[in-house]
Enzyme design. Structure first.
Site, PDB file in Angstrom:
ATOM      1  N   GLU A   1       0.814  -1.216   0.000  1.00 48.91           N
ATOM      2  CA  GLU A   1       0.000   0.000   0.000  1.00 48.91           C
ATOM      3  C   GLU A   1       0.852   1.274   0.000  1.00 48.91           C
ATOM      4  O   GLU A   1       0.378   2.333   0.425  1.00 48.91           O
ATOM      5  CB  GLU A   1      -0.937   0.000   1.207  1.00 48.91           C
ATOM      6  CG  GLU A   1      -1.988  -1.094   1.148  1.00 48.91           C
ATOM      7  CD  GLU A   1      -2.921  -1.042   2.358  1.00 48.91           C
ATOM      8  OE1 GLU A   1      -3.992  -0.458   2.272  1.00 48.91           O
ATOM      9  OE2 GLU A   1      -2.533  -1.576   3.414  1.00 48.91           O
TER      10      GLU A   1
ATOM     11  N   SER B   1      -6.229  -2.687   1.638  1.00 47.53           N
ATOM     12  CA  SER B   1      -6.503  -2.327   0.240  1.00 47.53           C
ATOM     13  C   SER B   1      -6.767  -3.542  -0.636  1.00 47.53           C
ATOM     14  O   SER B   1      -6.573  -3.499  -1.847  1.00 47.53           O
ATOM     15  CB  SER B   1      -5.346  -1.498  -0.362  1.00 47.53           C
ATOM     16  OG  SER B   1      -5.263  -0.246   0.271  1.00 47.53           O
TER      17      SER B   1
ATOM     18  N   TYR C   1      -9.502   2.373  -5.745  1.00 45.01           N
ATOM     19  CA  TYR C   1      -8.708   3.588  -5.998  1.00 45.01           C
ATOM     20  C   TYR C   1      -8.862   4.192  -7.384  1.00 45.01           C
ATOM     21  O   TYR C   1      -8.430   5.313  -7.600  1.00 45.01           O
ATOM     22  CB  TYR C   1      -7.236   3.325  -5.684  1.00 45.01           C
ATOM     23  CG  TYR C   1      -7.074   2.916  -4.243  1.00 45.01           C
ATOM     24  CD1 TYR C   1      -7.453   3.790  -3.224  1.00 45.01           C
ATOM     25  CD2 TYR C   1      -6.618   1.660  -3.883  1.00 45.01           C
ATOM     26  CE1 TYR C   1      -7.356   3.422  -1.896  1.00 45.01           C
ATOM     27  CE2 TYR C   1      -6.504   1.273  -2.553  1.00 45.01           C
ATOM     28  CZ  TYR C   1      -6.876   2.159  -1.567  1.00 45.01           C
ATOM     29  OH  TYR C   1      -6.790   1.788  -0.260  1.00 45.01           O
TER      30      TYR C   1
ATOM     31  N   ARG D   1     -11.554   3.015  10.959  1.00 44.59           N
ATOM     32  CA  ARG D   1     -12.706   2.823  10.073  1.00 44.59           C
ATOM     33  C   ARG D   1     -13.111   1.370  10.197  1.00 44.59           C
ATOM     34  O   ARG D   1     -12.278   0.474  10.056  1.00 44.59           O
ATOM     35  CB  ARG D   1     -12.353   3.154   8.616  1.00 44.59           C
ATOM     36  CG  ARG D   1     -13.597   3.392   7.732  1.00 44.59           C
ATOM     37  CD  ARG D   1     -13.299   3.322   6.255  1.00 44.59           C
ATOM     38  NE  ARG D   1     -13.014   1.960   5.876  1.00 44.59           N
ATOM     39  CZ  ARG D   1     -11.864   1.560   5.310  1.00 44.59           C
ATOM     40  NH1 ARG D   1     -10.920   2.401   5.024  1.00 44.59           N
ATOM     41  NH2 ARG D   1     -11.696   0.282   5.018  1.00 44.59           N
TER      42      ARG D   1
ATOM     43  N   ASP E   1     -15.367  -1.792   8.965  1.00 42.06           N
ATOM     44  CA  ASP E   1     -16.068  -2.295   7.786  1.00 42.06           C
ATOM     45  C   ASP E   1     -17.036  -3.395   8.209  1.00 42.06           C
ATOM     46  O   ASP E   1     -16.630  -4.375   8.845  1.00 42.06           O
ATOM     47  CB  ASP E   1     -15.063  -2.877   6.777  1.00 42.06           C
ATOM     48  CG  ASP E   1     -14.076  -1.837   6.247  1.00 42.06           C
ATOM     49  OD1 ASP E   1     -14.249  -0.636   6.540  1.00 42.06           O
ATOM     50  OD2 ASP E   1     -13.134  -2.238   5.533  1.00 42.06           O
TER      51      ASP E   1
ATOM     52  N   GLU F   1     -13.937  -5.996   9.485  1.00 42.58           N
ATOM     53  CA  GLU F   1     -12.567  -5.709   9.919  1.00 42.58           C
ATOM     54  C   GLU F   1     -12.421  -4.271  10.378  1.00 42.58           C
ATOM     55  O   GLU F   1     -13.236  -3.409  10.090  1.00 42.58           O
ATOM     56  CB  GLU F   1     -11.584  -5.991   8.775  1.00 42.58           C
ATOM     57  CG  GLU F   1     -11.848  -5.140   7.537  1.00 42.58           C
ATOM     58  CD  GLU F   1     -10.610  -4.460   7.015  1.00 42.58           C
ATOM     59  OE1 GLU F   1      -9.502  -4.717   7.522  1.00 42.58           O
ATOM     60  OE2 GLU F   1     -10.746  -3.618   6.113  1.00 42.58           O
TER      61      GLU F   1
ATOM     62  N   ASN G   1      -9.743  -0.938  10.616  1.00 38.20           N
ATOM     63  CA  ASN G   1      -8.581  -0.284  10.010  1.00 38.20           C
ATOM     64  C   ASN G   1      -8.159   0.867  10.910  1.00 38.20           C
ATOM     65  O   ASN G   1      -8.861   1.877  11.002  1.00 38.20           O
ATOM     66  CB  ASN G   1      -8.936   0.234   8.621  1.00 38.20           C
ATOM     67  CG  ASN G   1      -9.246  -0.898   7.664  1.00 38.20           C
ATOM     68  OD1 ASN G   1      -8.342  -1.577   7.179  1.00 38.20           O
ATOM     69  ND2 ASN G   1     -10.519  -1.132   7.411  1.00 38.20           N
TER      70      ASN G   1
ATOM     71  N   GLY H   1      -7.623   4.907   4.948  1.00 36.12           N
ATOM     72  CA  GLY H   1      -7.188   5.728   3.826  1.00 36.12           C
ATOM     73  C   GLY H   1      -7.678   7.164   3.942  1.00 36.12           C
ATOM     74  O   GLY H   1      -8.773   7.425   4.449  1.00 36.12           O
TER      75      GLY H   1
HETATM   76  P1  ATP Z   1      -9.171  -2.335   3.494  1.00 34.86           P
HETATM   77  O1  ATP Z   1      -8.695  -1.651   2.240  1.00 34.86           O
HETATM   78  O2  ATP Z   1     -10.550  -1.890   3.867  1.00 34.86           O
HETATM   79  O3  ATP Z   1      -8.195  -2.324   4.589  1.00 34.86           O
HETATM   80  P2  ATP Z   1      -8.664  -5.197   3.438  1.00 34.86           P
HETATM   81  O4  ATP Z   1      -7.572  -5.419   2.475  1.00 34.86           O
HETATM   82  O5  ATP Z   1      -8.309  -5.145   4.870  1.00 34.86           O
HETATM   83  O6  ATP Z   1      -9.447  -3.882   3.049  1.00 34.86           O
HETATM   84  P3  ATP Z   1     -11.184  -6.724   3.625  1.00 34.86           P
HETATM   85  O7  ATP Z   1     -11.912  -5.506   4.010  1.00 34.86           O
HETATM   86  O8  ATP Z   1     -11.191  -7.853   4.590  1.00 34.86           O
HETATM   87  O9  ATP Z   1      -9.686  -6.390   3.175  1.00 34.86           O
HETATM   88  O10 ATP Z   1     -11.761  -7.299   2.257  1.00 34.86           O
HETATM   89  C1  ATP Z   1     -11.702  -6.534   1.082  1.00 34.86           C
HETATM   90  C2  ATP Z   1     -12.979  -6.711   0.290  1.00 34.86           C
HETATM   91  O11 ATP Z   1     -13.137  -8.080  -0.104  1.00 34.86           O
HETATM   92  C3  ATP Z   1     -14.256  -6.406   1.053  1.00 34.86           C
HETATM   93  O12 ATP Z   1     -14.516  -5.011   1.092  1.00 34.86           O
HETATM   94  C4  ATP Z   1     -15.278  -7.208   0.247  1.00 34.86           C
HETATM   95  O13 ATP Z   1     -15.592  -6.566  -0.982  1.00 34.86           O
HETATM   96  C5  ATP Z   1     -14.509  -8.469  -0.077  1.00 34.86           C
HETATM   97  N1  ATP Z   1     -14.680  -9.492   0.958  1.00 34.86           N
HETATM   98  C6  ATP Z   1     -13.782  -9.814   1.916  1.00 34.86           C
HETATM   99  N2  ATP Z   1     -14.232 -10.828   2.685  1.00 34.86           N
HETATM  100  C7  ATP Z   1     -15.456 -11.151   2.205  1.00 34.86           C
HETATM  101  C8  ATP Z   1     -16.439 -12.122   2.566  1.00 34.86           C
HETATM  102  N3  ATP Z   1     -16.234 -12.970   3.577  1.00 34.86           N
HETATM  103  N4  ATP Z   1     -17.596 -12.169   1.848  1.00 34.86           N
HETATM  104  C9  ATP Z   1     -17.818 -11.300   0.821  1.00 34.86           C
HETATM  105  N5  ATP Z   1     -16.933 -10.364   0.444  1.00 34.86           N
HETATM  106  C10 ATP Z   1     -15.760 -10.290   1.104  1.00 34.86           C
HETATM  107 MG    MG Z   2     -11.843  -3.497   4.342  1.00 36.03          MG
HETATM  108 MG    MG Z   3      -8.410  -3.553   6.176  1.00 34.11          MG
HETATM  109 MG    MG Z   4      -6.837  -0.963   5.491  1.00 39.52          MG
END
Ligand code: ATP
Ligand code: MG
Ligand code: MG
Ligand code: MG
Length: 323
Positions: free
Chosen positions: A15, A162, A232, A271, A273, A286, A288, A292
């Site tokens: 990232e 991300s 993005y 943040r 989610d 999750e 954060n 961002g």
């Molecule tokens: P961020 O950029 O918010 O830090 P991240 O890399 O930590 O994201 P997650 O938020 O866990 O990752 O997952 C990214 C995306 O993948 C989610 O926003 C969703 O679109 C999809 N996703 C993840 N897990 C699932 C799930 N169990 N069921 C459906 N979609 C999912």
């Molecule tokens: Mg996320």
């Molecule tokens: Mg995340």
């Molecule tokens: Mg993040």
């Protein structure tokens, strides 16, 4: 009164560019005099004019100074770590700043580490009775079990953001490739039940342990999931603020996020989610702790819509660091 701030951006995670984009947003809106330190992709640092040039260029493949960079840490009122992923969001940089004894924006060591590690974070939330999507953990080198869920499922590195390294597996024969991709980024991965037709809802939090919650936002998109490009590239995702949901549901999300924040011991900001399944089951996906701040990012937009404009939000964050 004006405070002297050192903003730390870049990083060695997947990232790096996101952090650079976040830093541009923060520097443009920050109401306090702010200097910049940048961690290049090679693990070395850039300061002052070198850092500014790398920021303008959109990133830094190489730095000049080994860690710790020659920074007069105590000449700043607060340090603002704005690196996503490791080592800026996972508590390691926070540990260095703790040892130095300088105030910094955002969560401390333990909360940063636990929130960064999706496996540990879900275990803490589950223990507190907060619903999380069922998952299994696999360390590198362990034999991959029979897929524990029916497709679709998600395979994710435990410690990225991300959507870096995340795959949606729609058929069991694709699991091997998805695992290999996730293990590029981490020695621990999660295999998580996929929720089809999921609605994605997010809440911004601000405060030290006791958080205030923003209005709820929703993200919609046409891609398979909210992946890196969807996040993005301008126009790929639509942000709906406030989310078109029942007021009672919004209140539940805010209260759940605030409770989880306290349990995880987060300071500064986060943040959160959420996933809402078609059968109305709500899951906390999750946390954060360094969300961002890019032009397409939810965190500052959620506060903007909650009557806290970007410069005021930044002022609140640096004041929270000094508390
Ligand atoms: P961020 O950029 O918010 O830090 P991240 O890399 O930590 O994201 P997650 O938020 O866990 O990752 O997952 C990214 C995306 O993948 C989610 O926003 C969703 O679109 C999809 N996703 C993840 N897990 C699932 C799930 N169990 N069921 C459906 N979609 C999912
Ligand atoms: Mg996320
Ligand atoms: Mg995340
Ligand atoms: Mg993040």
């Amino acid at each position: 009164s004006l405070l002297r701030i050192l903003l730390i951006a870049g990083g060695t995670s997947g990232e790096h560019e996101v952090s650079i984009s976040s830093a541009k947003g923060v520097l443009a809106a920050m109401p306090h005099p702010t200097e910049l330190a940048l961690l290049a992709k090679d693990g070395r640092w850039l300061l002052g004019k070198e850092a500014q040039e790398a920021l303008d260029a959109g990133g830094a493949p190489e730095g000049l100074h080994p860690f710790p960079p020659p920074v007069d840490w105590h000449s700043y009122d607060a340090i603002f770590p704005l690196m996503h992923g490791r080592p800026g969001e996972d508590g390691t940089l926070q540990g260095f700043l703790e040892v130095l004894g300088v105030p910094y924006v955002g969560a401390g060591v333990a909360a940063s580490a636990v929130c960064m590690d999706k496996d540990l974070c879900k275990r803490v939330l589950q223990q507190a009775g907060i619903p999380v999507v069922p998952w299994q953990t696999l360390y590198q080198g362990e034999p991959a079990l029979e897929p524990p869920f029916t497709p679709p499922y998600f395979i994710k590195p435990a410690n990225t953001g991300s959507s870096v390294g995340i795959s949606k597996v729609k058929a069991d024969q694709d699991a091997r490739k998805a695992l290999a991709e996730a293990f590029v980024w981490d020695r621990k991965v999660l295999i998580e039940q996929g929720i089809e037709g999921v609605r994605e809802l997010e809440v911004a939090l601000l405060g030290n342990i006791q958080a205030e919650a923003s209005v709820v936002g929703e993200i919609t998109y046409r891609s398979e999931f909210y992946d890196y490009d969807t996040k993005y590239l301008e126009g790929r995702a639509q942000l709906h603020i406030p989310a078109p949901i029942a007021p009672e549901l919004a209140t539940t999300l805010q209260a759940t996020a605030i409770r989880a924040y306290r349990i995880l011991g987060v300071r500064g900001m986060a943040r959160v989610d959420f996933f809402l399944a078609p059968d109305h089951t709500l899951y906390l996906n999750e946390f954060n702790t360094i969300p961002g701040f890019t032009p397409t990012s939810m965190y500052p937009k959620l506060w903007q819509a909650s009557n806290l404009p970007y410069p005021k939000l930044l002022d609140r964050l640096v004041r929270l660091a000094l508390e």
